[in-house]
Design a protein around this motif. Sequence first.
Motif, PDB file in Angstrom:
ATOM      1  N   ARG A 120     -10.865  36.976  85.840  1.00 11.92           N
ATOM      2  CA  ARG A 120     -12.329  37.008  85.700  1.00 11.92           C
ATOM      3  C   ARG A 120     -12.978  37.413  87.026  1.00 11.92           C
ATOM      4  O   ARG A 120     -13.923  38.210  87.051  1.00 11.92           O
ATOM      5  N   SER A 121     -12.473  36.872  88.117  1.00  6.69           N
ATOM      6  CA  SER A 121     -13.018  37.197  89.435  1.00  6.69           C
ATOM      7  C   SER A 121     -12.798  38.662  89.775  1.00  6.69           C
ATOM      8  O   SER A 121     -13.681  39.319  90.349  1.00  6.69           O
ATOM      9  N   ALA A 122     -11.619  39.169  89.424  1.00  5.15           N
ATOM     10  CA  ALA A 122     -11.323  40.579  89.672  1.00  5.15           C
ATOM     11  C   ALA A 122     -12.272  41.481  88.885  1.00  5.15           C
ATOM     12  O   ALA A 122     -12.826  42.448  89.422  1.00  5.15           O
ATOM     13  N   LEU A 123     -12.475  41.154  87.623  1.00  4.92           N
ATOM     14  CA  LEU A 123     -13.396  41.932  86.789  1.00  4.92           C
ATOM     15  C   LEU A 123     -14.826  41.852  87.324  1.00  4.92           C
ATOM     16  O   LEU A 123     -15.548  42.856  87.356  1.00  4.92           O
ATOM     17  N   PHE A 124     -15.215  40.671  87.752  1.00  7.52           N
ATOM     18  CA  PHE A 124     -16.568  40.489  88.284  1.00  7.52           C
ATOM     19  C   PHE A 124     -16.743  41.308  89.563  1.00  7.52           C
ATOM     20  O   PHE A 124     -17.765  41.980  89.760  1.00  7.52           O
ATOM     21  N   GLY A 125     -15.739  41.245  90.446  1.00  6.01           N
ATOM     22  CA  GLY A 125     -15.801  42.008  91.689  1.00  6.01           C
ATOM     23  C   GLY A 125     -15.902  43.498  91.438  1.00  6.01           C
ATOM     24  O   GLY A 125     -16.672  44.206  92.108  1.00  6.01           O
ATOM     25  N   GLU A 126     -15.132  43.987  90.478  1.00  5.75           N
ATOM     26  CA  GLU A 126     -15.190  45.415  90.141  1.00  5.75           C
ATOM     27  C   GLU A 126     -16.570  45.783  89.586  1.00  5.75           C
ATOM     28  O   GLU A 126     -17.081  46.877  89.849  1.00  5.75           O
ATOM     29  N   THR A 127     -17.165  44.875  88.840  1.00  6.36           N
ATOM     30  CA  THR A 127     -18.503  45.133  88.297  1.00  6.36           C
ATOM     31  C   THR A 127     -19.541  45.156  89.410  1.00  6.36           C
ATOM     32  O   THR A 127     -20.461  45.990  89.406  1.00  6.36           O
ATOM     33  N   VAL A 128     -19.404  44.244  90.369  1.00  2.06           N
ATOM     34  CA  VAL A 128     -20.296  44.244  91.530  1.00  2.06           C
ATOM     35  C   VAL A 128     -20.192  45.583  92.254  1.00  2.06           C
ATOM     36  O   VAL A 128     -21.207  46.199  92.612  1.00  2.06           O
ATOM     37  N   TYR A 129     -18.970  46.040  92.452  1.00  4.95           N
ATOM     38  CA  TYR A 129     -18.752  47.314  93.148  1.00  4.95           C
ATOM     39  C   TYR A 129     -19.385  48.473  92.364  1.00  4.95           C
ATOM     40  O   TYR A 129     -20.060  49.335  92.941  1.00  4.95           O
ATOM     41  N   LYS A 130     -19.186  48.479  91.053  1.00  5.32           N
ATOM     42  CA  LYS A 130     -19.693  49.572  90.206  1.00  5.32           C
ATOM     43  C   LYS A 130     -21.213  49.567  90.150  1.00  5.32           C
ATOM     44  O   LYS A 130     -21.849  50.628  90.227  1.00  5.32           O
ATOM     45  N   GLU A 131     -21.817  48.398  90.018  1.00  4.09           N
ATOM     46  CA  GLU A 131     -23.263  48.301  89.819  1.00  4.09           C
ATOM     47  C   GLU A 131     -24.066  48.278  91.128  1.00  4.09           C
ATOM     48  O   GLU A 131     -25.175  48.806  91.185  1.00  4.09           O
ATOM     49  N   LEU A 132     -23.490  47.650  92.175  1.00  2.00           N
ATOM     50  CA  LEU A 132     -24.277  47.407  93.381  1.00  2.00           C
ATOM     51  C   LEU A 132     -23.737  48.105  94.630  1.00  2.00           C
ATOM     52  O   LEU A 132     -24.395  48.087  95.678  1.00  2.00           O
ATOM     53  N   GLY A 133     -22.548  48.683  94.533  1.00  2.08           N
ATOM     54  CA  GLY A 133     -22.039  49.461  95.650  1.00  2.08           C
ATOM     55  C   GLY A 133     -21.113  48.717  96.595  1.00  2.08           C
ATOM     56  O   GLY A 133     -20.866  47.517  96.473  1.00  2.08           O
ATOM     57  N   ASN A 134     -20.627  49.474  97.564  1.00  4.04           N
ATOM     58  CA  ASN A 134     -19.590  49.018  98.476  1.00  4.04           C
ATOM     59  C   ASN A 134     -20.034  47.858  99.369  1.00  4.04           C
ATOM     60  O   ASN A 134     -19.316  46.875  99.538  1.00  4.04           O
ATOM     61  N   ASP A 135     -21.213  47.960  99.964  1.00  8.30           N
ATOM     62  CA  ASP A 135     -21.660  46.932 100.909  1.00  8.30           C
ATOM     63  C   ASP A 135     -21.804  45.561 100.252  1.00  8.30           C
ATOM     64  O   ASP A 135     -21.353  44.542 100.801  1.00  8.30           O
ATOM     65  N   THR A 136     -22.420  45.543  99.073  1.00 10.84           N
ATOM     66  CA  THR A 136     -22.602  44.262  98.377  1.00 10.84           C
ATOM     67  C   THR A 136     -21.262  43.712  97.912  1.00 10.84           C
ATOM     68  O   THR A 136     -21.029  42.499  97.941  1.00 10.84           O
ATOM     69  N   PHE A 137     -20.372  44.608  97.484  1.00  7.53           N
ATOM     70  CA  PHE A 137     -19.037  44.148  97.088  1.00  7.53           C
ATOM     71  C   PHE A 137     -18.382  43.367  98.206  1.00  7.53           C
ATOM     72  O   PHE A 137     -17.839  42.273  97.985  1.00  7.53           O
ATOM     73  N   TRP A 138     -18.389  43.887  99.432  1.00  4.96           N
ATOM     74  CA  TRP A 138     -17.682  43.224 100.530  1.00  4.96           C
ATOM     75  C   TRP A 138     -18.340  41.903 100.932  1.00  4.96           C
ATOM     76  O   TRP A 138     -17.652  40.956 101.338  1.00  4.96           O
ATOM     77  N   LYS A 139     -19.650  41.821 100.801  1.00  6.20           N
ATOM     78  CA  LYS A 139     -20.329  40.545 101.062  1.00  6.20           C
ATOM     79  C   LYS A 139     -19.888  39.504 100.028  1.00  6.20           C
ATOM     80  O   LYS A 139     -19.611  38.347 100.375  1.00  6.20           O
ATOM     81  N   PHE A 140     -19.832  39.916  98.763  1.00  5.80           N
ATOM     82  CA  PHE A 140     -19.394  39.020  97.693  1.00  5.80           C
ATOM     83  C   PHE A 140     -17.932  38.632  97.890  1.00  5.80           C
ATOM     84  O   PHE A 140     -17.560  37.456  97.752  1.00  5.80           O
ATOM     85  N   HIS A 141     -17.100  39.602  98.188  1.00  3.34           N
ATOM     86  CA  HIS A 141     -15.662  39.411  98.417  1.00  3.34           C
ATOM     87  C   HIS A 141     -15.431  38.343  99.489  1.00  3.34           C
ATOM     88  O   HIS A 141     -14.651  37.399  99.293  1.00  3.34           O
ATOM     89  N   LYS A 142     -16.109  38.473 100.614  1.00  7.62           N
ATOM     90  CA  LYS A 142     -15.946  37.536 101.727  1.00  7.62           C
ATOM     91  C   LYS A 142     -16.401  36.135 101.331  1.00  7.62           C
ATOM     92  O   LYS A 142     -15.699  35.142 101.588  1.00  7.62           O
ATOM     93  N   LEU A 143     -17.553  36.043 100.689  1.00 12.83           N
ATOM     94  CA  LEU A 143     -18.091  34.740 100.321  1.00 12.83           C
ATOM     95  C   LEU A 143     -17.225  34.058  99.261  1.00 12.83           C
ATOM     96  O   LEU A 143     -17.029  32.833  99.316  1.00 12.83           O
ATOM     97  N   LEU A 144     -16.677  34.822  98.331  1.00 10.83           N
ATOM     98  CA  LEU A 144     -15.848  34.217  97.281  1.00 10.83           C
ATOM     99  C   LEU A 144     -14.603  33.580  97.878  1.00 10.83           C
ATOM    100  O   LEU A 144     -14.204  32.478  97.473  1.00 10.83           O
TER     101      LEU A 144
END
Length: 239
Positions: A120-144
């Motif tokens: 679920r986390s992997a799918l969510f992260g991929e969705t963050v990347y697809k919808e919000l882009g690279n920068d937001t993905f890495w912020k989410f990745h680090k915080l998770l």
Amino acid sequence: MGKQKKKNGHVNSSKKKTSSSPVWLFWTIGIVTLGLIIFLFSGALDDKDTSNTSISYENQPYLGNDDAPVNIVEFGDYKCPVCKSFNESFFPLIDQELIQTGKAKFYFLNYPFIHVDSKRSALFGETVYKELGNDTFWKFHKLLYEKQPEDQSLEHKDIFTEKFLVKTLGEVTTQANVKKVSGKIEDSESKKAVETDEALVGDLGVTGTPTLFVNGKKFEGSSIEDLKKMVDDAAKESK
């Protein structure tokens, strides 16, 4: 040098093992000069020939300069305690020594095998990347990874629910952006992205997390110096 503390990396026990040695050993060395903590790690050798396996970096989240000559890939699971330690203590060294210096780009690929919320986390992260882009993905990745429970007994509990993931995303971006992601983790594009990563896991013979590759070759070293040397060698080979 401080007292050594040994940690075993995460191995997917459902996969067939090709070596009797541990797939991933993670050594934590105590506080050294200026309080720097260095994680030493090494992957086990296996019999799988991956010399003809190529990694496609297209549509994968990365950090670093576009023209960096070397690609480093981490295969990880958001529920993996050793991945948490890696990202909090070893990754900053990679960032300082290799990413910020322009020597390498760093990619994260999913190997979600530990529990249902890994996927679920992997799918969510991929969705963050697809919808919000690279920068937001890495912020989410680090915080998770930061929010992964310290209590390892929760590793096989469903902790990263969609509600939890949505709340976590809300801590690094606007509510308008959160709405773009909410409810979309089952989209075909997100599923395909995770499936692409999982296919590479099989093709490359990855059996545990975290596992690193440098320009398609598995990192088998035991220190940041070993990784820097491998990156330097890969840069010379790419010229």
